[in-house]
Design a protein around this motif. Structure first.
Motif, PDB file in Angstrom:
ATOM      1  N   UNK A 160      45.738  96.396  29.319  1.00 21.79           N
ATOM      2  CA  UNK A 160      45.613  94.941  29.220  1.00 21.79           C
ATOM      3  C   UNK A 160      45.120  94.362  30.548  1.00 21.79           C
ATOM      4  N   UNK A 161      45.690  94.837  31.639  1.00 13.79           N
ATOM      5  CA  UNK A 161      45.310  94.346  32.961  1.00 13.79           C
ATOM      6  C   UNK A 161      43.894  94.767  33.313  1.00 13.79           C
ATOM      7  N   UNK A 162      43.556  96.044  33.073  1.00 18.42           N
ATOM      8  CA  UNK A 162      42.218  96.525  33.439  1.00 18.42           C
ATOM      9  C   UNK A 162      41.118  95.917  32.573  1.00 18.42           C
ATOM     10  N   UNK A 163      41.430  95.628  31.300  1.00 16.79           N
ATOM     11  CA  UNK A 163      40.436  95.026  30.416  1.00 16.79           C
ATOM     12  C   UNK A 163      40.284  93.537  30.682  1.00 16.79           C
ATOM     13  N   UNK A 164      41.416  92.825  30.773  1.00  9.47           N
ATOM     14  CA  UNK A 164      41.310  91.375  30.749  1.00  9.47           C
ATOM     15  C   UNK A 164      41.902  90.574  31.880  1.00  9.47           C
ATOM     16  N   UNK A 165      42.849  91.119  32.593  1.00 10.45           N
ATOM     17  CA  UNK A 165      43.580  90.278  33.553  1.00 10.45           C
ATOM     18  C   UNK A 165      42.848  90.082  34.865  1.00 10.45           C
ATOM     19  N   UNK A 166      42.256  91.131  35.406  1.00 11.59           N
ATOM     20  CA  UNK A 166      41.694  91.033  36.749  1.00 11.59           C
ATOM     21  C   UNK A 166      40.439  90.170  36.781  1.00 11.59           C
ATOM     22  N   UNK A 167      39.628  90.235  35.719  1.00  9.99           N
ATOM     23  CA  UNK A 167      38.420  89.413  35.671  1.00  9.99           C
ATOM     24  C   UNK A 167      38.610  88.112  34.913  1.00  9.99           C
ATOM     25  N   UNK A 168      39.371  88.147  33.811  1.00 12.39           N
ATOM     26  CA  UNK A 168      39.383  87.027  32.879  1.00 12.39           C
ATOM     27  C   UNK A 168      40.733  86.330  32.775  1.00 12.39           C
ATOM     28  N   UNK A 169      41.685  86.690  33.578  1.00 13.10           N
ATOM     29  CA  UNK A 169      43.002  86.029  33.620  1.00 13.10           C
ATOM     30  C   UNK A 169      43.781  86.125  32.314  1.00 13.10           C
ATOM     31  N   UNK A 170      43.635  87.235  31.577  1.00  8.46           N
ATOM     32  CA  UNK A 170      44.554  87.460  30.460  1.00  8.46           C
ATOM     33  C   UNK A 170      45.946  87.604  31.060  1.00  8.46           C
ATOM     34  N   UNK A 171      46.907  86.889  30.535  1.00  7.10           N
ATOM     35  CA  UNK A 171      48.245  86.970  31.123  1.00  7.10           C
ATOM     36  C   UNK A 171      49.395  86.793  30.136  1.00  7.10           C
ATOM     37  N   UNK A 172      49.131  86.306  28.925  1.00  8.40           N
ATOM     38  CA  UNK A 172      50.220  85.993  28.008  1.00  8.40           C
ATOM     39  C   UNK A 172      51.210  87.116  27.808  1.00  8.40           C
ATOM     40  N   UNK A 173      50.728  88.309  27.524  1.00  8.64           N
ATOM     41  CA  UNK A 173      51.632  89.438  27.279  1.00  8.64           C
ATOM     42  C   UNK A 173      52.311  89.915  28.563  1.00  8.64           C
ATOM     43  N   UNK A 174      51.751  89.602  29.719  1.00 11.66           N
ATOM     44  CA  UNK A 174      52.386  90.026  30.969  1.00 11.66           C
ATOM     45  C   UNK A 174      53.643  89.219  31.269  1.00 11.66           C
ATOM     46  N   UNK A 198      57.787  95.524  23.573  1.00 12.78           N
ATOM     47  CA  UNK A 198      57.926  96.718  22.732  1.00 12.78           C
ATOM     48  C   UNK A 198      58.118  96.342  21.269  1.00 12.78           C
ATOM     49  N   UNK A 199      58.789  95.234  21.004  1.00 13.77           N
ATOM     50  CA  UNK A 199      58.998  94.810  19.614  1.00 13.77           C
ATOM     51  C   UNK A 199      57.671  94.539  18.914  1.00 13.77           C
ATOM     52  N   UNK A 200      56.707  94.004  19.644  1.00 14.61           N
ATOM     53  CA  UNK A 200      55.370  93.776  19.069  1.00 14.61           C
ATOM     54  C   UNK A 200      54.622  95.095  18.949  1.00 14.61           C
ATOM     55  N   UNK A 201      54.590  95.849  20.041  1.00 11.43           N
ATOM     56  CA  UNK A 201      53.784  97.069  20.092  1.00 11.43           C
ATOM     57  C   UNK A 201      54.237  98.109  19.087  1.00 11.43           C
ATOM     58  N   UNK A 202      55.536  98.181  18.827  1.00 10.73           N
ATOM     59  CA  UNK A 202      56.069  99.230  17.964  1.00 10.73           C
ATOM     60  C   UNK A 202      56.262  98.784  16.522  1.00 10.73           C
ATOM     61  N   UNK A 203      55.871  97.550  16.216  1.00 14.36           N
ATOM     62  CA  UNK A 203      55.930  97.087  14.830  1.00 14.36           C
ATOM     63  C   UNK A 203      54.942  97.912  14.012  1.00 14.36           C
ATOM     64  N   UNK A 204      55.361  98.477  12.890  1.00 12.73           N
ATOM     65  CA  UNK A 204      54.444  99.317  12.104  1.00 12.73           C
ATOM     66  C   UNK A 204      53.247  98.560  11.543  1.00 12.73           C
ATOM     67  N   UNK A 205      53.276  97.242  11.567  1.00 15.42           N
ATOM     68  CA  UNK A 205      52.153  96.450  11.063  1.00 15.42           C
ATOM     69  C   UNK A 205      51.184  96.052  12.168  1.00 15.42           C
ATOM     70  N   UNK A 206      51.380  96.602  13.372  1.00 16.80           N
ATOM     71  CA  UNK A 206      50.482  96.331  14.499  1.00 16.80           C
ATOM     72  C   UNK A 206      49.879  97.659  14.937  1.00 16.80           C
ATOM     73  N   UNK A 207      48.551  97.724  14.986  1.00 18.09           N
ATOM     74  CA  UNK A 207      47.847  98.966  15.318  1.00 18.09           C
ATOM     75  C   UNK A 207      47.082  98.810  16.626  1.00 18.09           C
ATOM     76  N   UNK A 208      47.033  99.886  17.400  1.00 17.50           N
ATOM     77  CA  UNK A 208      46.314  99.884  18.686  1.00 17.50           C
ATOM     78  C   UNK A 208      45.339 101.060  18.743  1.00 17.50           C
ATOM     79  N   UNK A 209      44.154 100.763  19.260  1.00 16.04           N
ATOM     80  CA  UNK A 209      43.118 101.773  19.425  1.00 16.04           C
ATOM     81  C   UNK A 209      42.509 101.616  20.819  1.00 16.04           C
ATOM     82  N   UNK A 210      41.929 102.700  21.285  1.00 18.81           N
ATOM     83  CA  UNK A 210      41.236 102.663  22.569  1.00 18.81           C
ATOM     84  C   UNK A 210      40.018 103.572  22.511  1.00 18.81           C
ATOM     85  N   UNK A 211      39.145 103.401  23.469  1.00 14.97           N
ATOM     86  CA  UNK A 211      38.049 104.325  23.697  1.00 14.97           C
ATOM     87  C   UNK A 211      38.350 105.067  24.990  1.00 14.97           C
ATOM     88  N   UNK A 212      38.243 106.379  24.925  1.00 12.79           N
ATOM     89  CA  UNK A 212      38.561 107.229  26.064  1.00 12.79           C
ATOM     90  C   UNK A 212      37.274 107.781  26.669  1.00 12.79           C
TER      91      UNK A 212
END
Length: 198
Positions: free
Chosen positions: A54-68, A76-90
């Protein structure tokens, strides 16, 4: 409701225009091969992983901060909810993108977070990831895929969402505490956005 004209923003605050966009039927997208050296993977997200990307994608350049602002338990309650999915590019063994699809509302998917680190900008990775997001969202029984962006985000974000098939439906003005003054982000974050200390 704000009237016409200029409106002062108190010192220590940020003002942004938030644009809400919707997609009410699946946009015509087809899978595209990822640029060489990239791999898509689904992530069982935890607070440490999420804060880092979250920080590397959005915070340092674009001031994403809500989740911080969230503590580990609430995040963790949001991230581990089975109805919330996360993907990345490696790339070279390091995660360099963030995609969060939130299905917690019946029949709806929110494209809650979408972005790339500078390591992937300009490779076509964003288009590949967006196509993947649209296909995965509409593989579920939904009637709405929605996203929002704001004037603190990348200047290319709004046009990118529109070219992806989203339609702007409304705007709001949001005023909030500057996360750099609160110490949530370093004062060097968002170098293009001035700080007005109270």
């Amino acid at each position: 409701m704000l009237g016409n004209g200029f409106h002062g923003i108190p010192a220590g605050k940020l003002a942004m225009i938030v644009t809400y966009l919707e997609m009410r039927e699946r946009a015509a997208v087809t899978p595209r091969p990822l640029p060489e050296g990239l791999a898509l993977r689904e992530v069982a997200a935890d607070p440490i992983w999420f804060r880092d990307i979250f920080t590397r994608v959005g915070s340092l350049n674009w001031l994403w901060y809500g989740r911080l602002k969230l503590n580990d338990t609430d995040l963790a309650a949001i991230l581990q909810d089975p109805k919330v999915e996360h993907y990345t590019l490696t790339k070279d063994g390091k995660d360099e993108a963030l995609l969060e699809l939130d299905f917690r509302e019946d029949g709806v998917c929110e494209l809650a977070y979408f972005g790339l680190t500078p390591a992937l900008i300009g490779m076509g990775a964003g288009r590949c990831l967006m196509n993947e997001a649209i296909m995965r969202a509409w593989a579920r029984p939904i009637s709405l895929l929605h996203v929002h962006t704001c004037t603190l985000d990348s200047p290319q974000a709004l046009d990118f969402y529109r070219r992806s098939g989203f339609t702007p439906v409304r705007q709001e003005v949001e005023i909030d505490d500057d996360p750099r003054i609160l110490g949530i982000l370093p004062r060097t974050a968002g170098a293009n956005i001035p700080i007005f200390d109270p």
